[in-house]
Design a protein around this motif. Structure first.
Motif, PDB file in Angstrom:
ATOM      1  N   ASP A   1       0.860  -1.398  -0.001  1.00 35.30           N
ATOM      2  CA  ASP A   1      -0.042   0.117   0.095  1.00 35.30           C
ATOM      3  C   ASP A   1       1.026   1.257  -0.119  1.00 35.30           C
ATOM      4  N   GLY A   2       1.618   1.188  -0.682  1.00 40.35           N
ATOM      5  CA  GLY A   2       2.825   2.504  -0.951  1.00 40.35           C
ATOM      6  C   GLY A   2       3.840   2.570  -0.110  1.00 40.35           C
ATOM      7  N   LYS A   3       3.991   1.623   0.922  1.00 43.12           N
ATOM      8  CA  LYS A   3       5.057   1.616   1.773  1.00 43.12           C
ATOM      9  C   LYS A   3       6.094   0.359   1.343  1.00 43.12           C
ATOM     10  N   TYR A   4       7.375   0.806   1.667  1.00 52.13           N
ATOM     11  CA  TYR A   4       8.365  -0.060   1.527  1.00 52.13           C
ATOM     12  C   TYR A   4       9.123  -0.860   2.520  1.00 52.13           C
ATOM     13  N   LEU A   5       9.342  -1.980   2.384  1.00 54.13           N
ATOM     14  CA  LEU A   5      10.112  -2.913   3.370  1.00 54.13           C
ATOM     15  C   LEU A   5      11.106  -3.562   2.822  1.00 54.13           C
ATOM     16  N   ALA A   6      12.306  -3.515   3.303  1.00 53.65           N
ATOM     17  CA  ALA A   6      13.354  -4.144   2.650  1.00 53.65           C
ATOM     18  C   ALA A   6      13.974  -5.171   3.568  1.00 53.65           C
ATOM     19  N   GLU A   7      14.813  -6.104   2.814  1.00 47.60           N
ATOM     20  CA  GLU A   7      15.548  -7.241   3.289  1.00 47.60           C
ATOM     21  C   GLU A   7      14.715  -8.502   3.599  1.00 47.60           C
ATOM     22  N   ALA A   8      15.401  -9.655   2.713  1.00 48.59           N
ATOM     23  CA  ALA A   8      14.394 -10.865   2.731  1.00 48.59           C
ATOM     24  C   ALA A   8      14.030 -11.427   3.913  1.00 48.59           C
ATOM     25  N   GLY A   9      14.906 -11.412   4.890  1.00 49.62           N
ATOM     26  CA  GLY A   9      14.585 -11.986   6.317  1.00 49.62           C
ATOM     27  C   GLY A   9      13.224 -11.183   6.895  1.00 49.62           C
ATOM     28  N   ALA A  10      13.206  -9.912   7.006  1.00 49.81           N
ATOM     29  CA  ALA A  10      12.434  -8.984   7.477  1.00 49.81           C
ATOM     30  C   ALA A  10      10.987  -9.262   6.709  1.00 49.81           C
ATOM     31  N   ILE A  11      11.207  -9.347   5.431  1.00 47.86           N
ATOM     32  CA  ILE A  11      10.092  -9.672   4.591  1.00 47.86           C
ATOM     33  C   ILE A  11       9.283 -10.729   5.031  1.00 47.86           C
ATOM     34  N   ALA A  12      10.031 -11.893   5.072  1.00 55.00           N
ATOM     35  CA  ALA A  12       9.453 -13.232   5.304  1.00 55.00           C
ATOM     36  C   ALA A  12       8.840 -12.943   6.750  1.00 55.00           C
ATOM     37  N   ARG A  13       9.536 -12.352   7.873  1.00 54.46           N
ATOM     38  CA  ARG A  13       8.904 -12.372   9.073  1.00 54.46           C
ATOM     39  C   ARG A  13       7.564 -11.724   8.947  1.00 54.46           C
TER      40      ARG A  13
ATOM     41  N   SER B   1      14.853 -18.289  13.606  1.00 52.51           N
ATOM     42  CA  SER B   1      16.260 -18.757  14.067  1.00 52.51           C
ATOM     43  C   SER B   1      17.079 -19.279  12.911  1.00 52.51           C
ATOM     44  N   ILE B   2      16.331 -20.045  12.236  1.00 55.94           N
ATOM     45  CA  ILE B   2      16.986 -20.915  11.086  1.00 55.94           C
ATOM     46  C   ILE B   2      17.307 -19.899   9.943  1.00 55.94           C
ATOM     47  N   ILE B   3      16.356 -18.946   9.608  1.00 57.76           N
ATOM     48  CA  ILE B   3      16.683 -18.054   8.577  1.00 57.76           C
ATOM     49  C   ILE B   3      17.988 -17.139   8.886  1.00 57.76           C
ATOM     50  N   CYS B   4      18.078 -16.774  10.293  1.00 55.14           N
ATOM     51  CA  CYS B   4      19.153 -15.899  10.804  1.00 55.14           C
ATOM     52  C   CYS B   4      20.153 -16.737  10.760  1.00 55.14           C
ATOM     53  N   TYR B   5      20.306 -17.939  11.141  1.00 53.58           N
ATOM     54  CA  TYR B   5      21.601 -18.780  10.999  1.00 53.58           C
ATOM     55  C   TYR B   5      21.964 -19.050   9.427  1.00 53.58           C
ATOM     56  N   LEU B   6      21.246 -19.006   8.546  1.00 55.81           N
ATOM     57  CA  LEU B   6      21.551 -19.114   7.233  1.00 55.81           C
ATOM     58  C   LEU B   6      22.046 -18.091   6.570  1.00 55.81           C
ATOM     59  N   SER B   7      21.373 -16.878   7.270  1.00 57.00           N
ATOM     60  CA  SER B   7      21.984 -15.440   6.720  1.00 57.00           C
ATOM     61  C   SER B   7      23.357 -15.488   7.245  1.00 57.00           C
ATOM     62  N   SER B   8      23.594 -15.458   8.401  1.00 61.92           N
ATOM     63  CA  SER B   8      25.092 -15.105   8.965  1.00 61.92           C
ATOM     64  C   SER B   8      26.150 -16.141   8.466  1.00 61.92           C
ATOM     65  N   GLU B   9      25.702 -17.681   8.572  1.00 62.08           N
ATOM     66  CA  GLU B   9      26.702 -18.544   8.140  1.00 62.08           C
ATOM     67  C   GLU B   9      26.690 -18.668   6.629  1.00 62.08           C
TER      68      GLU B   9
END
Length: 221
Positions: free
Chosen positions: A69-81, A102-110
């Motif tokens: 609705d006209g607002k933007y959200l970035a980053e795949a993990g944040a969008i998924a949540r 936690s699994i998404i965060c783990y894959l993001s960092s590692e």
């Protein structure tokens, strides 16, 4: 109240946006799958007028971006949540949702962090060094993911999900980990990991996902 209007913006490649597209495809919730008809800079140095015009409008100068609705959200993990609950992919309770996150965060960092260094490296010699660095991390990451899969119901035969008894956002990110490694690092590099491979095939065969994959089978990556 009217339903939100979702617009997901990324290049016309799979990349790190594919788990988000699969979330919509599986849930059946309508969205505008906006694909920038230009290749990312790490693939082609051709002029990118569409991306040049769009980039300043994004929160961090990068995609994927979800417009709601006209607002933007970035980053795949944040969008998924953000999308997990509206799309019915947040697990049975808050604990399962936190585990999936936690699994998404783990894959993001590692994985994602060193993988992006490899993708963005343009010097041929340094790129091979970066590739080797990511490949060296795969055994530990895969061992961890397979252990979690084996601890959760009958995942050894490909009949289970990574968290709980239903699909969550984490399942899509785990499959994307497998497919990015297979596509960019070394074809078949994770195929001998039977638990991970069985999970990948199960998720790819889900209603909505199967049809989405077939529709976009022409994409090289």
């Amino acid at each position: 109240m009217a339903a939100p209007r979702y617009k997901l913006v990324y290049f016309d490649v799979r990349g790190k946006c594919e788990p988000l597209r699969w979330m919509f495809a599986y849930s059946g919730v309508a969205f505008d799958d906006h694909r920038i008809k230009e290749l990312p800079y790490y693939v082609s140095e051709d002029p990118k007028p569409e991306w040049t015009a769009l980039q300043p409008k994004t929160p961090f100068g990068a995609v994927p971006v979800l417009e709601v609705d006209g607002k933007y959200l970035a980053e795949a993990g944040a969008i998924a949540r953000y999308l997990a609950k509206p799309l019915g992919l947040s697990g049975a309770d808050e604990w399962e949702f936190a585990q999936a996150d936690s699994i998404i965060c783990y894959l993001s960092s590692e994985f994602e962090a060193p993988f992006l260094e490899f993708i963005r490296e343009m010097d041929p010699g340094k790129k091979e060094e970066a590739r080797a660095k990511v490949l060296a991390k795969l055994p530990k990451i895969t061992e961890t993911i397979e252990r979690i899969l084996q601890e959760n119901n009958s995942a050894t035969t490909g009949n289970g999900f990574i968290i709980g008894s239903a699909v969550t956002i984490a399942d899509f990110f785990v499959v994307n980990y497998h497919e990015l490694a297979d596509t960019f690092l070394r074809p078949g590099c994770l195929d001998r990991n039977k638990v991970l491979t069985a999970h990948r095939e199960r998720i790819r065969a889900l209603p909505g996902i199967r049809e989405f994959i077939q529709k976009h089978a022409h994409l090289a990556f």
